[in-house]
Scaffold this motif. Structure first.
Motif, PDB file in Angstrom:
ATOM      1  N   LEU A   1       0.788  -1.244   0.000  1.00  0.00           N
ATOM      2  CA  LEU A   1       0.000   0.000   0.000  1.00  0.00           C
ATOM      3  C   LEU A   1       0.821   1.295   0.000  1.00  0.00           C
ATOM      4  O   LEU A   1       0.522   2.212  -0.767  1.00  0.00           O
ATOM      5  CB  LEU A   1      -0.961   0.012   1.190  1.00  0.00           C
ATOM      6  CG  LEU A   1      -2.405  -0.385   0.942  1.00  0.00           C
ATOM      7  CD1 LEU A   1      -3.216  -0.245   2.225  1.00  0.00           C
ATOM      8  CD2 LEU A   1      -3.019   0.462  -0.154  1.00  0.00           C
ATOM      9  N   PRO A   2       1.832   1.446   0.850  1.00  0.00           N
ATOM     10  CA  PRO A   2       2.518   2.738   0.958  1.00  0.00           C
ATOM     11  C   PRO A   2       3.148   3.247  -0.328  1.00  0.00           C
ATOM     12  O   PRO A   2       3.413   4.446  -0.454  1.00  0.00           O
ATOM     13  CB  PRO A   2       3.594   2.471   2.027  1.00  0.00           C
ATOM     14  CG  PRO A   2       2.997   1.385   2.869  1.00  0.00           C
ATOM     15  CD  PRO A   2       2.300   0.497   1.876  1.00  0.00           C
ATOM     16  N   ASN A   3       3.415   2.375  -1.281  1.00  0.00           N
ATOM     17  CA  ASN A   3       4.002   2.808  -2.548  1.00  0.00           C
ATOM     18  C   ASN A   3       3.127   3.831  -3.251  1.00  0.00           C
ATOM     19  O   ASN A   3       3.622   4.784  -3.856  1.00  0.00           O
ATOM     20  CB  ASN A   3       4.245   1.589  -3.454  1.00  0.00           C
ATOM     21  CG  ASN A   3       4.838   1.971  -4.787  1.00  0.00           C
ATOM     22  OD1 ASN A   3       4.123   2.101  -5.775  1.00  0.00           O
ATOM     23  ND2 ASN A   3       6.155   2.153  -4.814  1.00  0.00           N
ATOM     24  N   ALA A   4       1.805   3.640  -3.170  1.00  0.00           N
ATOM     25  CA  ALA A   4       0.846   4.586  -3.763  1.00  0.00           C
ATOM     26  C   ALA A   4      -0.525   4.306  -3.153  1.00  0.00           C
ATOM     27  O   ALA A   4      -1.367   3.634  -3.762  1.00  0.00           O
ATOM     28  CB  ALA A   4       0.794   4.429  -5.282  1.00  0.00           C
ATOM     29  N   PRO A   5      -0.748   4.770  -1.918  1.00  0.00           N
ATOM     30  CA  PRO A   5      -1.969   4.434  -1.172  1.00  0.00           C
ATOM     31  C   PRO A   5      -3.275   4.734  -1.907  1.00  0.00           C
ATOM     32  O   PRO A   5      -4.208   3.936  -1.849  1.00  0.00           O
ATOM     33  CB  PRO A   5      -1.850   5.305   0.090  1.00  0.00           C
ATOM     34  CG  PRO A   5      -0.396   5.534   0.245  1.00  0.00           C
ATOM     35  CD  PRO A   5       0.145   5.649  -1.145  1.00  0.00           C
ATOM     36  N   SER A   6      -3.350   5.846  -2.592  1.00  0.00           N
ATOM     37  CA  SER A   6      -4.594   6.212  -3.262  1.00  0.00           C
ATOM     38  C   SER A   6      -4.896   5.306  -4.450  1.00  0.00           C
ATOM     39  O   SER A   6      -6.048   5.181  -4.873  1.00  0.00           O
ATOM     40  CB  SER A   6      -4.536   7.676  -3.735  1.00  0.00           C
ATOM     41  OG  SER A   6      -3.486   7.858  -4.672  1.00  0.00           O
ATOM     42  N   ILE A   7      -3.865   4.665  -4.980  1.00  0.00           N
ATOM     43  CA  ILE A   7      -4.038   3.802  -6.156  1.00  0.00           C
ATOM     44  C   ILE A   7      -4.330   2.361  -5.774  1.00  0.00           C
ATOM     45  O   ILE A   7      -5.127   1.690  -6.422  1.00  0.00           O
ATOM     46  CB  ILE A   7      -2.777   3.858  -7.046  1.00  0.00           C
ATOM     47  CG1 ILE A   7      -2.594   5.272  -7.611  1.00  0.00           C
ATOM     48  CG2 ILE A   7      -2.862   2.836  -8.184  1.00  0.00           C
ATOM     49  CD1 ILE A   7      -1.314   5.443  -8.429  1.00  0.00           C
ATOM     50  N   TYR A   8      -3.694   1.881  -4.703  1.00  0.00           N
ATOM     51  CA  TYR A   8      -3.765   0.460  -4.377  1.00  0.00           C
ATOM     52  C   TYR A   8      -4.754   0.091  -3.272  1.00  0.00           C
ATOM     53  O   TYR A   8      -4.703  -1.015  -2.744  1.00  0.00           O
ATOM     54  CB  TYR A   8      -2.368  -0.048  -3.995  1.00  0.00           C
ATOM     55  CG  TYR A   8      -1.363   0.059  -5.113  1.00  0.00           C
ATOM     56  CD1 TYR A   8      -1.618  -0.493  -6.367  1.00  0.00           C
ATOM     57  CD2 TYR A   8      -0.156   0.735  -4.939  1.00  0.00           C
ATOM     58  CE1 TYR A   8      -0.704  -0.389  -7.399  1.00  0.00           C
ATOM     59  CE2 TYR A   8       0.773   0.838  -5.966  1.00  0.00           C
ATOM     60  CZ  TYR A   8       0.489   0.281  -7.197  1.00  0.00           C
ATOM     61  OH  TYR A   8       1.402   0.391  -8.218  1.00  0.00           O
TER      62      TYR A   8
END
Length: 236
Positions: free
Chosen positions: A190-197
């Protein structure tokens, strides 16, 4: 012909000299930036303040599967490097130079801790150097387990959840030690791109990210092929 080669070599030498001067200039600015940040918020005090916050999860209270997932997908050499990964930095630098941007940083988990706790997210070259100096100091003063604690207790997991405890409770209604392997892998990505994943909002993309996390664990020797398939199928 010799004159042409000589001129080319002179131009190359001049350009190399300019690059060294530019790098040195920003390295000095980065060192000053880190010194100022450390003076305002000493490492020891910053660490103690974060550990005192409600919901802080200690390393030994985290599922091993979650730890392996985070390390595998974010910084596979975390437990062996000294704070930075020269190969990743060189690869990111070549990309940034070719694209005339600061899109990639080659950041290790230690560098990300420094960025999250002492610096802004602004993409400035001197800040990247400041991260490097901070990473060296963090590695000298803290154990790998302590650095990992700081990382997962400070990163953003989407939906207003900062830290693994808030994320586990907010996304799954569980404490961290109750997470399943599937949930651990999902939160690791998740932290890589929270809004996307986010699984509830973008299930397809979240699923692809999960598979990438599991593949990273497999390639890193953290899990077997059988375990990888078992966890992947648990979400079906």
């Amino acid at each position: 012909m010799k004159k042409v080669i000589k001129r080319i070599l002179i131009v190359i030498a001049i350009l190399a000299g300019i690059c060294v001067c530019v790098v040195g200039f920003f390295a000095i600015k980065g060192a000053i930036m880190w010194n100022d940040a450390k003076s305002a918020n000493p490492i020891t005090q910053t660490v103690e303040r974060l550990r005192a916050e409600k919901g802080f999860v200690k390393y030994e209270d985290m599922p091993q599967f979650y730890i392996d997932a985070v390390v595998s997908v974010e910084d596979r050499k975390f437990f062996t490097h000294g704070g930075i990964n020269p190969k990743s930095i060189a690869r990111a630098l070549l990309h940034d130079i070719s694209t005339l941007s600061l899109e990639q940083g080659g950041s290790t988990i230690t560098q990300q801790v420094a960025k999250n706790l002492w610096f802004t997210q602004e993409k400035r070259l001197e800040r990247k150097f400041a991260e490097v100096f901070a990473a060296f100091d963090l590695e000298k003063e803290l154990s790998k387990e302590e650095i990992f604690e700081l990382y997962v207790n400070s990163i953003y997991f989407g939906c207003g959840y900062y830290g693994i405890s808030a994320a586990a409770n907010g996304h799954y209604g569980k404490s961290v030690d109750e997470l399943s392997d599937y949930e651990c892998a999902m939160l690791a990505g998740l932290p890589n791109a929270p809004s996307i994943y986010l699984p509830n909002e973008n299930p397809g993309l979240a699923r692809r990210r999960l598979e990438l996390v599991l593949d990273s664990m497999l390639n890193n020797g953290a899990i077997s092929q059988e375990k990888r398939d078992e966890v992947s199928q648990a979400g079906n």
